[in-house]
Design a protein around this motif. Structure first.
Motif, PDB file in Angstrom:
ATOM      1  N   GLU A 230      42.496  33.491  43.543  1.00  0.00           N
ATOM      2  CA  GLU A 230      41.707  34.044  44.491  1.00  0.00           C
ATOM      3  C   GLU A 230      40.442  34.683  43.809  1.00  0.00           C
ATOM      4  O   GLU A 230      39.213  34.819  44.535  1.00  0.00           O
ATOM      5  CB  GLU A 230      42.699  35.423  45.187  1.00  0.00           C
ATOM      6  N   LEU A 231      40.669  35.216  42.674  1.00  0.00           N
ATOM      7  CA  LEU A 231      39.356  35.976  42.014  1.00  0.00           C
ATOM      8  C   LEU A 231      38.287  34.937  41.731  1.00  0.00           C
ATOM      9  O   LEU A 231      37.102  35.128  41.923  1.00  0.00           O
ATOM     10  CB  LEU A 231      39.711  36.660  40.716  1.00  0.00           C
ATOM     11  N   HIS A 232      38.582  33.769  41.231  1.00  0.00           N
ATOM     12  CA  HIS A 232      37.548  32.781  40.872  1.00  0.00           C
ATOM     13  C   HIS A 232      37.118  32.422  42.345  1.00  0.00           C
ATOM     14  O   HIS A 232      35.701  32.149  42.274  1.00  0.00           O
ATOM     15  CB  HIS A 232      38.280  31.621  40.158  1.00  0.00           C
ATOM     16  N   ALA A 233      37.708  32.108  43.371  1.00  0.00           N
ATOM     17  CA  ALA A 233      37.076  31.878  44.605  1.00  0.00           C
ATOM     18  C   ALA A 233      36.227  32.934  45.000  1.00  0.00           C
ATOM     19  O   ALA A 233      35.016  32.464  45.591  1.00  0.00           O
ATOM     20  CB  ALA A 233      38.255  31.699  45.669  1.00  0.00           C
ATOM     21  N   LEU A 234      36.674  33.953  45.106  1.00  0.00           N
ATOM     22  CA  LEU A 234      35.838  35.299  45.547  1.00  0.00           C
ATOM     23  C   LEU A 234      34.399  35.127  44.735  1.00  0.00           C
ATOM     24  O   LEU A 234      33.374  35.464  45.467  1.00  0.00           O
ATOM     25  CB  LEU A 234      36.730  36.395  45.393  1.00  0.00           C
ATOM     26  N   THR A 235      34.505  35.405  43.397  1.00  0.00           N
ATOM     27  CA  THR A 235      33.178  35.429  42.581  1.00  0.00           C
ATOM     28  C   THR A 235      32.542  34.230  42.687  1.00  0.00           C
ATOM     29  O   THR A 235      31.260  34.216  42.982  1.00  0.00           O
ATOM     30  CB  THR A 235      33.650  35.688  41.262  1.00  0.00           C
ATOM     31  N   ALA A 236      33.031  33.019  42.901  1.00  0.00           N
ATOM     32  CA  ALA A 236      32.113  32.049  42.886  1.00  0.00           C
ATOM     33  C   ALA A 236      31.103  32.114  44.335  1.00  0.00           C
ATOM     34  O   ALA A 236      30.056  31.740  44.265  1.00  0.00           O
ATOM     35  CB  ALA A 236      33.025  30.655  42.854  1.00  0.00           C
ATOM     36  N   GLY A 237      31.752  32.420  45.433  1.00  0.00           N
ATOM     37  CA  GLY A 237      31.324  32.515  46.729  1.00  0.00           C
ATOM     38  C   GLY A 237      30.162  33.665  46.673  1.00  0.00           C
ATOM     39  O   GLY A 237      29.138  33.351  47.264  1.00  0.00           O
ATOM     40  N   LEU A 238      30.521  34.940  46.213  1.00  0.00           N
ATOM     41  CA  LEU A 238      29.762  35.888  46.156  1.00  0.00           C
ATOM     42  C   LEU A 238      28.603  35.755  45.359  1.00  0.00           C
ATOM     43  O   LEU A 238      27.372  36.145  45.349  1.00  0.00           O
ATOM     44  CB  LEU A 238      30.420  37.298  45.811  1.00  0.00           C
ATOM     45  N   LYS A 239      28.837  34.883  44.071  1.00  0.00           N
ATOM     46  CA  LYS A 239      27.832  34.712  43.148  1.00  0.00           C
ATOM     47  C   LYS A 239      26.832  33.808  43.901  1.00  0.00           C
ATOM     48  O   LYS A 239      25.715  34.036  43.942  1.00  0.00           O
ATOM     49  CB  LYS A 239      28.251  34.101  41.814  1.00  0.00           C
TER      50      LYS A 239
END
Ligand SMILES: CCCCCCCCCCCCC/C=C/C(=O)SCCNC(=O)CCNC(=O)[C@H](O)C(C)(C)COP(=O)(O)OP(=O)(O)OC[C@H]1O[C@@H](n2cnc3c(N)ncnc32)[C@H](O)[C@@H]1OP(=O)(O)O
Ligand SMILES: Cc1cc2nc3c(=O)[nH]c(=O)nc-3n(C[C@H](O)[C@H](O)[C@H](O)COP(=O)(O)OP(=O)(O)OC[C@H]3O[C@@H](n4cnc5c(N)ncnc54)[C@H](O)[C@@H]3O)c2cc1C
Length: 520
Positions: free
Chosen positions: A228-237
Motif C-alpha cells: 500500500e505504501l509503495h503504491a501510494l508513494t509511487a502515485g503521489l510522486k
C-alpha cells in the motif's frame, strides 16, 4: 531508507565495514540502477542494482557494492569504464555519468545482505519480503514529493510577488495601470498552484505519517503495509512532481519576458523540477505501479476482501444514479470529496473491467490486455492520487489548529483546489452523469469567485512560506519588491557588460561593418 534492525550476521558485518568508510567520506558512493548508468567523476564506489543468478537460477534484482576507482590514484579499476554523460537539460552541477563493466568479479560479500543472503555454497535465502530491497526508492519518492512542494511554493511566491510589482495596460480607461495580479486571467494562472502548494503540504504530512507507521511495523517484522505504501508513494510522486513542473512553467510564463531570464529564478526551478519528474521512476511507469495495485485491490474487494485504508473506497463503487445526478452545493467539502471518490472508483472499475473484457471476450493474453488498457490504467491512478490529495486537504482544513480567520482562508484554498480540478477534468465527472452540466457551470462560476477572494490574501499566503531572498534567488520575487532596480543591477553583472565596447566588436563586427560601408 527503511531503518529495519533485524539481526543478520552478514548485515551487521557489512554495516560495520561499509558505513564507517562512508560516514567519514573515505569512500564516495553513487546509486547505479538505471540500465544506461548514472555515476560521474567523483565517486569511488557504487551500489549496483543487478539481477542475481545463483545455482543457475535468477533471483531478481539485488544490490551489490562495486568499487569503481582505485583508492590510491582514482583511476577506474580493471574492466570498468566510467565517465561523465555530458551536458544535460538542467542540474549540470550534478555529477551524472556512465559506467560499463566488462568481466568484473566482486567478492560474494559485496552483495548487500540485509534482506537476502547467498551462502558460500550458493544457497539463496531471504528475510521477510524481497521487495524490501526497493525501500530506498520508496523513501526517495517521499522526498521528491516534498521537494516538488517546496519548488512549487517557491515558484508561486516569485510569480505572485512579481505580479504585484508589474503594472500593465488599462483595466479602467483613464485609470493608472493596475498590478497584473488584478487581472482575472493572471489569478486563474497562479492561484490554483498556490492552492496546490498548500494542499500538497498537508498531503506530505499525511504521507510521512503513513510512512512512519509502516516503517515501525516493519521493525517488528510486519510487512503487511509495504505494498500500500509503495503504491501510494509511487502515485503521489508521479502526480505531485508533474503538477509542480507544470505549475512552475505556468508561473514562469505568467511573468512575461522577465520569466525567461535567469534573473527570475524560475528557469533553475523548472529544470531542477524536471529531474524529479523522470528520476526515481518516470511518471507513467510510477502511475502504472499504482494502477497495478488498484486493479488488484478492486478485484479483491469484488471477492469480498477488506481493503487497506487508502483504497477502502473501492468497496463502495456506486452507480451515478444512486450517488449523484442533481445540482448541489458544489462548495460543500463532503460533496467535493465524494465527487473525487466517485471519479477515482469509477475509473478503477472501468480500467479493471477493460483489462478483463479484453482477456475474456477478445481472447487477448493478460500482457496484451494490460498494454491495450494502459491509457485508462494511468488515468485511474491519477484520479486516485488526486482524490488522496483532496481528501487529505479537506480533513486538514477541518482539523487544523488555527484561528477562524486562518481556517477561512484555508477553506477557500481547499475549495479552489478541488473546484479547479473538477473544471480541468470535467469529462471524468460528467461522463456517467455523476455531475451534471449545471453542476459544472456552478463549479466554474464558484471557482472564479474564489479567485477574487484569494486575491486579498495572496501576498501573505506566499510570505507565509517564509522563503528568504537568499533561498529564492530571484530578482522578480524579492521580498522588498524592488524588482526593477535590481534587474538593472543584475544585468550590469553580465560578463558581456564588463566594458562599454565588447572585444568582439574589434574582432568581428568592426571589419564587417567597415566592409559593408565601403560598398556604399
Ligand atoms: C530546488 C532545488 C533543486 C536542486 C536539485 C534537484 C535535484 C533533485 C534530485 C532528483 C533525484 C534524481 C536522482 C535520481 C535517481 C534515480 O533515478 S535512481 C533510479 C531509480 N529507478 C527507478 O525508480 C526505477 C523505476 N522502476 C521501478 O521502480 C520498477 O518497479 C522496478 C523496481 C524496476 C521493478 O520493475 P519490475 O522488475 O518490472 O517489477 P514489477 O513487476 O513492476 O514489480 C514486482 C513487484 O514489486 C513491487 N514493487 C515494485 N517497486 C516496489 C517498491 N518500491 N516497494 C515495494 N514493492 C515494489 C510491485 O508492486 C510488484 O508487486 P506484485 O504486484 O505484488 O508482484
Ligand atoms: C538527472 C538524472 C539523474 C539520475 N540519477 C540516477 C542515479 O543516480 N541512479 C540511477 O540508477 N538512475 C538515475 N537516473 C535515471 C532515472 O532513474 C531514469 O531515467 C528513470 O527511472 C526513467 O527511466 P529511463 O530513463 O530508462 O526511461 P524509459 O523507461 O526508457 O522511459 C522512456 C519512455 O518509455 C515509457 N515506458 C517505459 N516503460 C514503460 C512501461 N512499462 N509501460 C509504459 N510505458 C513505459 C515511459 O513512460 C517513457 O515515456 C537519473 C536520471 C536523471 C534525468
Amino acid at each position: 531508507m527503511f531503518t529495519i534492525t533485524l539481526q543478520q550476521q552478514g548485515d551487521e558485518r557489512q554495516r560495520a565495514k561499509w558505513l564507517k568508510l562512508a560516514e567519514n567520506f573515505s569512500i564516495l558512493g553513487s546509486y547505479l540502477q538505471t540500465e544506461m548508468g548514472h555515476v560521474g567523476l567523483t565517486v569511488t564506489h557504487g551500489v549496483v542494482m543487478a539481477q542475481l543468478y545463483t545455482q543457475g537460477q535468477c533471483m531478481g534484482p539485488h544490490m551489490f557494492i562495486m568499487q569503481l576507482r582505485s583508492l590510491e590514484n582514482h583511476k577506474p579499476l580493471p574492466g570498468i569504464t566510467v565517465g561523465d554523460i555530458g551536458p544535460k537539460y538542467g542540474c549540470n552541477d550534478g555529477d551524472n555519468g556512465f559506467v560499463r563493466f566488462d568481466q568484473v568479479r566482486i567478492p560474494r560479500d559485496n552483495m548487500l545482505m540485509r534482506f537476502a543472503q547467498v551462502a558460500e555454497d550458493g544457497t539463496y535465502s531471504m528475510v521477510l519480503d524481497p521487495r524490501l530491497t526497493y525501500g530506498t526508492m520508496v523513501n526517495m519518492r517521499v522526498q521528491l514529493t516534498e521537494r516538488s512542494n517546496t519548488s512549487l511554493a517557491r515558484a508561486v511566491t516569485i510569480a505572485i510577488r512579481y505580479s504585484c510589482v508589474r503594472r500593465q495596460s488599462e483595466l479602467t480607461p483613464g485609470e493608472p495601470e493596475p498590478q497584473i495580479l488584478d487581472y482575472q486571467t493572471q489569478q486563474y494562472k497562479l492561484f490554483p498552484h498556490l492552492a496546490a502548494a498548500y494542499g500538497f503540504w498537508f498531503t506530505i504530512q499525511n504521507l510521512e505519517a503513513h510512512y512512519e507507521r509502516v516503517n515501525s511495523k516493519l521493525q517488528e517484522g510486519d510487512t503487511s503495509g509495504l505494498q500500500e505504501l509503495h503504491a501510494l508513494t509511487a502515485g503521489l510522486k508521479a502526480y505531485t512532481t508533474l503538477e509542480a513542473h507544470q505549475g512552475i512553467e505556468e508561473c514562469r510564463l505568467a511573468c512575461g519576458g522577465h520569466g525567461y531570464s535567469h534573473a527570475s529564478g524560475l528557469v533553475y526551478l523548472l529544470t531542477s523540477q524536471a529531474v524529479t519528474v523522470t528520476g526515481e521512476g518516470e511518471t507513467t511507469v510510477m502511475l502504472l505501479q499504482l494502477a497495478r495495485y488498484l486493479v488488484k485491490c478492486y478485484a479483491k474487494s469484488q471477492a469480498g476482501a477488506k481493503l487497506p485504508s487508502t483504497v477502502s473506497y473501492l468497496q463502495m463503487v456506486q452507480s451515478a444514479a444512486v450517488s449523484g445526478g442533481t445540482t448541489r452545493d458544489i462548495n460543500n467539502f463532503d460533496v467535493l470529496t465524494k465527487a473525487y471518490q466517485h471519479r477515482a472508483a469509477r475509473l478503477v472499475k472501468v480500467a479493471t473491467e477493460g483489462v478483463r473484457f479484453k482477456v475474456t471476450s477478445e481472447g487477448q493474453s493478460e500482457a496484451e490486455a494490460w498494454n491495450n488498457s494502459l491509457v485508462s490504467l494511468v488515468k485511474c491512478a491519477e484520479a486516485h492520487s488526486q482524490f488522496f490529495v483532496v481528501k487529505t486537504f479537506v480533513e486538514a482544513v477541518r482539523t487544523v489548529d488555527a484561528d477562524d480567520s486562518v481556517r477561512a482562508v484555508l477553506n477557500t484554498l481547499c475549495q479552489l483546489y478541488a473546484l479547479h480540478g473538477i473544471c480541468e477534468h470535467a469529462g471524468d465527472f460528467l461522463q456517467d452523469g455523476y455531475l451534471t452540466g449545471p453542476d459544472l457551470q456552478l463549479a466554474r462560476s464558484e471557482m472564479c469567485s474564489l479567485l477574487s477572494k484569494v486575491r486579498s490574501d495572496a501576498v501573505p499566503l506566499v510570505d507565509a512560506f517564509d522563503f528568504p531572498d537568499q533561498i529564492l534567488q530571484s530578482v522578480l520575487g524579492r521580498y522588498d519588491g524592488r524588482v526593477y532596480e535590481h534587474l538593472y543591477e543584475w544585468a550590469k553583472k553580465s560578463p558581456l557588460n564588463k566594458s562599454q565596447v565588447h572585444e568582439s566588436y574589434y574582432k568581428y563586427l568592426q571589419p564587417f561593418l567597415q566592409k559593408n560601408r565601403a560598398k556604399l
